[in-house]
Design an enzyme around this catalytic site. Sequence first.
Site, PDB file in Angstrom:
ATOM      1  N   SER A   1     -23.652  41.358  64.832  1.00  0.00           N
ATOM      2  CA  SER A   1     -23.976  41.931  63.220  1.00  0.00           C
ATOM      3  C   SER A   1     -22.913  42.306  62.694  1.00  0.00           C
ATOM      4  O   SER A   1     -22.341  42.076  61.322  1.00  0.00           O
ATOM      5  CB  SER A   1     -25.120  42.867  63.374  1.00  0.00           C
ATOM      6  OG  SER A   1     -26.269  42.191  63.646  1.00  0.00           O
TER       7      SER A   1
ATOM      8  N   ARG B   1     -23.216  43.935  54.596  1.00  0.00           N
ATOM      9  CA  ARG B   1     -23.989  42.773  55.268  1.00  0.00           C
ATOM     10  C   ARG B   1     -23.973  41.447  54.257  1.00  0.00           C
ATOM     11  O   ARG B   1     -23.951  40.440  54.941  1.00  0.00           O
ATOM     12  CB  ARG B   1     -25.426  43.236  55.551  1.00  0.00           C
ATOM     13  CG  ARG B   1     -26.410  42.173  55.860  1.00  0.00           C
ATOM     14  CD  ARG B   1     -27.730  42.412  56.445  1.00  0.00           C
ATOM     15  NE  ARG B   1     -28.249  41.115  57.016  1.00  0.00           N
ATOM     16  CZ  ARG B   1     -29.385  40.581  56.209  1.00  0.00           C
ATOM     17  NH1 ARG B   1     -29.606  41.024  55.142  1.00  0.00           N
ATOM     18  NH2 ARG B   1     -29.951  39.543  56.724  1.00  0.00           N
TER      19      ARG B   1
ATOM     20  N   PHE C   1     -26.067  54.565  61.690  1.00  0.00           N
ATOM     21  CA  PHE C   1     -25.888  55.061  62.832  1.00  0.00           C
ATOM     22  C   PHE C   1     -24.351  55.822  62.828  1.00  0.00           C
ATOM     23  O   PHE C   1     -24.344  56.822  63.972  1.00  0.00           O
ATOM     24  CB  PHE C   1     -26.287  54.035  63.941  1.00  0.00           C
ATOM     25  CG  PHE C   1     -27.451  53.424  63.734  1.00  0.00           C
ATOM     26  CD1 PHE C   1     -28.497  53.826  63.205  1.00  0.00           C
ATOM     27  CD2 PHE C   1     -27.422  51.882  63.772  1.00  0.00           C
ATOM     28  CE1 PHE C   1     -29.787  53.236  62.844  1.00  0.00           C
ATOM     29  CE2 PHE C   1     -28.556  51.180  63.361  1.00  0.00           C
ATOM     30  CZ  PHE C   1     -29.808  51.612  62.812  1.00  0.00           C
TER      31      PHE C   1
ATOM     32  N   HIS D   1     -23.246  46.926  57.160  1.00  0.00           N
ATOM     33  CA  HIS D   1     -24.602  47.015  56.714  1.00  0.00           C
ATOM     34  C   HIS D   1     -24.935  48.252  55.875  1.00  0.00           C
ATOM     35  O   HIS D   1     -25.916  48.780  56.110  1.00  0.00           O
ATOM     36  CB  HIS D   1     -25.721  47.046  57.754  1.00  0.00           C
ATOM     37  CG  HIS D   1     -25.670  45.586  58.592  1.00  0.00           C
ATOM     38  ND1 HIS D   1     -24.331  45.108  59.315  1.00  0.00           N
ATOM     39  CD2 HIS D   1     -26.767  44.784  58.865  1.00  0.00           C
ATOM     40  CE1 HIS D   1     -24.955  43.913  59.571  1.00  0.00           C
ATOM     41  NE2 HIS D   1     -26.104  43.717  59.532  1.00  0.00           N
TER      42      HIS D   1
ATOM     43  N   GLU E   1     -24.368  55.652  69.867  1.00  0.00           N
ATOM     44  CA  GLU E   1     -23.396  55.819  69.014  1.00  0.00           C
ATOM     45  C   GLU E   1     -22.692  57.050  69.139  1.00  0.00           C
ATOM     46  O   GLU E   1     -21.495  57.053  68.848  1.00  0.00           O
ATOM     47  CB  GLU E   1     -23.989  55.573  67.718  1.00  0.00           C
ATOM     48  CG  GLU E   1     -24.722  54.326  67.220  1.00  0.00           C
ATOM     49  CD  GLU E   1     -25.798  54.110  67.935  1.00  0.00           C
ATOM     50  OE1 GLU E   1     -26.614  55.145  68.415  1.00  0.00           O
ATOM     51  OE2 GLU E   1     -26.467  53.047  67.795  1.00  0.00           O
TER      52      GLU E   1
ATOM     53  N   ARG F   1     -18.406  42.258  56.209  1.00  0.00           N
ATOM     54  CA  ARG F   1     -18.268  42.248  57.845  1.00  0.00           C
ATOM     55  C   ARG F   1     -17.731  41.170  58.523  1.00  0.00           C
ATOM     56  O   ARG F   1     -17.298  41.212  59.339  1.00  0.00           O
ATOM     57  CB  ARG F   1     -19.776  42.604  58.003  1.00  0.00           C
ATOM     58  CG  ARG F   1     -20.591  41.347  57.773  1.00  0.00           C
ATOM     59  CD  ARG F   1     -22.408  41.691  58.444  1.00  0.00           C
ATOM     60  NE  ARG F   1     -22.915  40.741  57.824  1.00  0.00           N
ATOM     61  CZ  ARG F   1     -23.919  40.058  58.565  1.00  0.00           C
ATOM     62  NH1 ARG F   1     -24.446  40.308  59.978  1.00  0.00           N
ATOM     63  NH2 ARG F   1     -24.851  39.287  57.941  1.00  0.00           N
TER      64      ARG F   1
ATOM     65  N   ASP G   1     -34.365  45.028  56.539  1.00  0.00           N
ATOM     66  CA  ASP G   1     -34.647  46.143  57.310  1.00  0.00           C
ATOM     67  C   ASP G   1     -34.955  47.625  56.893  1.00  0.00           C
ATOM     68  O   ASP G   1     -35.630  48.348  57.496  1.00  0.00           O
ATOM     69  CB  ASP G   1     -33.352  46.268  58.347  1.00  0.00           C
ATOM     70  CG  ASP G   1     -33.325  45.380  59.394  1.00  0.00           C
ATOM     71  OD1 ASP G   1     -34.153  44.500  59.481  1.00  0.00           O
ATOM     72  OD2 ASP G   1     -31.888  45.326  60.049  1.00  0.00           O
TER      73      ASP G   1
END
Lengths: 275, 311
Positions: free
Chosen positions: B34, B164, B80, B106, B55, B7, B114
């Site tokens: 992020s 991530r 998402f 991610h 989204e 990322r 998470d």
Amino acid sequence: MDNKTLEQLKEKANIIRKDIINMLAEAKSGHPGGSLSAVEILTYLYFKEMNVDPTNPQWPDRDRFVLSKGHGAPVLYAVLAEKGYFSKEELMKLRKTGAMLQGHPDMKGTPGVEMSTGSLGQGLSASNGMALAGKLDNKNYRVYVLVGDGEMQEGQIWEAAMTAAHYKLDNLTAFVDNNGLQIDGTNEDVKNVEPIEDKWKAFGWHVITIDGHDFQQIENAVKEAKETKGKPTAIIAKTVKGKGVSFMENQVDWHGVAPNEEQKEKALKELEVRI
Amino acid sequence: MANIATREAYGAALAELGEKYQDVVVLDADLSKSTKTSEFKKKFPNRFFNIGISEQDLMGTAAGLATCGKIPFASTFAMFATGRAFEQIRNSIAYPNLNVKIAASHAGITLGEDGASHQAIEDIALMRAVPNMTIVNPADALSTKKAVEAAILHKGPMYIRLGRLGVPEVYKEDMDFRIGKGILLEEGKDVTIIACGFMVHIALEASSMLKEEGISAEVIDMHTIKPLDEEIIINSARKTHAVVTAEEHNIIGGLGGAVAEVLCENYPVPMVRVGIKDVFGQSGKPLELVELYGISAKDVAAAAKKAIAKK
């Protein structure tokens, strides 16, 4: 609007209505009610307002129209054919295997269709993207989008409404085809969408409510939308589902059923007289 | 050299390539810090659009921008992007074949703390089933940068899967990244390990472990999952007669499924899929989860031996 222009637009609207009835009867499926309710809006936009070139559908500076309520495809197809984007013969192949005209608008296959739609709630976001691109490139084109009143039950409409106001998309105008009906009944019975004006206002839009079958009111509203700076405009068009065909008007059952041969003849006979 | 997450390489690549490719615009859904699209925003604020936490609207807006000749990169977490906005990707982007790049970060369990709600393990499967979609899952920083440029030059929808967690370099010098062309990283004769994304460096580690036991593994970086490089798979299977796939994704519908389809139809050989075994993840330190869910180098090496034993 002078009388001559008004008469010409009414004449066009009448031709479009007959084409809708003919193509749906030939297809034996499709959505007459929500096509007929939007005839004046699309007729006004394509024959009076929008800067488009049917011989060059991809002209970068063109105004854009997105039919977010994609099941209204017959009215869009009839208008595009009348405008000269493609032959009227195509209308009689609607929904048939191998035909250009799909049940719902397909931008890759049909000249003049700006966005593939059909799954409700998605057209306003795409219109925002077009309007953002126009701002980014300093282009003067305008983006018009037609949203159904039942379609406002989709959450994405409100995501997009927020985005349009946030980015001050004053080059975007949304029409709401407020005919009050959806597949399972009235909006009120299925899931109340009122107060429509307050909702759009609360989302930061300039709101104008009109009779969606009155060309003069449509013109005035579009003019006001163009003069409104710093925010997008929503034109709440009060319409009659099935407008122009007495037995279809305000009848929820005519949402997604095509007329049979007898009903077609009856409808066409009524449309001999201009509304 | 410190480990770099794909990322981070993505954000840096966007910021760097944004100068050369003026049609690139970037959209995010309130996760730009992020997904690292914030790097692009810093340099090209007028070409960056934060769509907020929405989204579906993110994908639709990107589609509209693409109809006007822009090359939109729409970024959010993989969960998402492909989950919440699946139908918008399907109907507003892929069906009209619009030039939108969905760069989703991610992905997989290495998202870590998470937990399961954010750990996309089914995104590749979802995107594979959509016509017109190209899927790329780069292994490290350099290949991510190359993937971003390839995505800009590619016409049509693309899903770019990013992680991530920092990953070691797989490519230390220049490399040739071509969409749809797997990369033979190590030649071997006993077993083929086909990996994508985060699992590529794990596959190389597994290969080293196997070498110590006298087993020669061929390692392929299958950075493009669709269209899949069938030729490199079949050629390698002809040579080794045993195949292991390694992915940070459900073993259903991802790289393993795709490779199995190719082998079954063309050159069936014993095969073992390493991946998440059709269960949801949980919170935890990324590398602890890698161990717990059985996708470590040790697990890949064990799978290789299992595949060889089935010959």
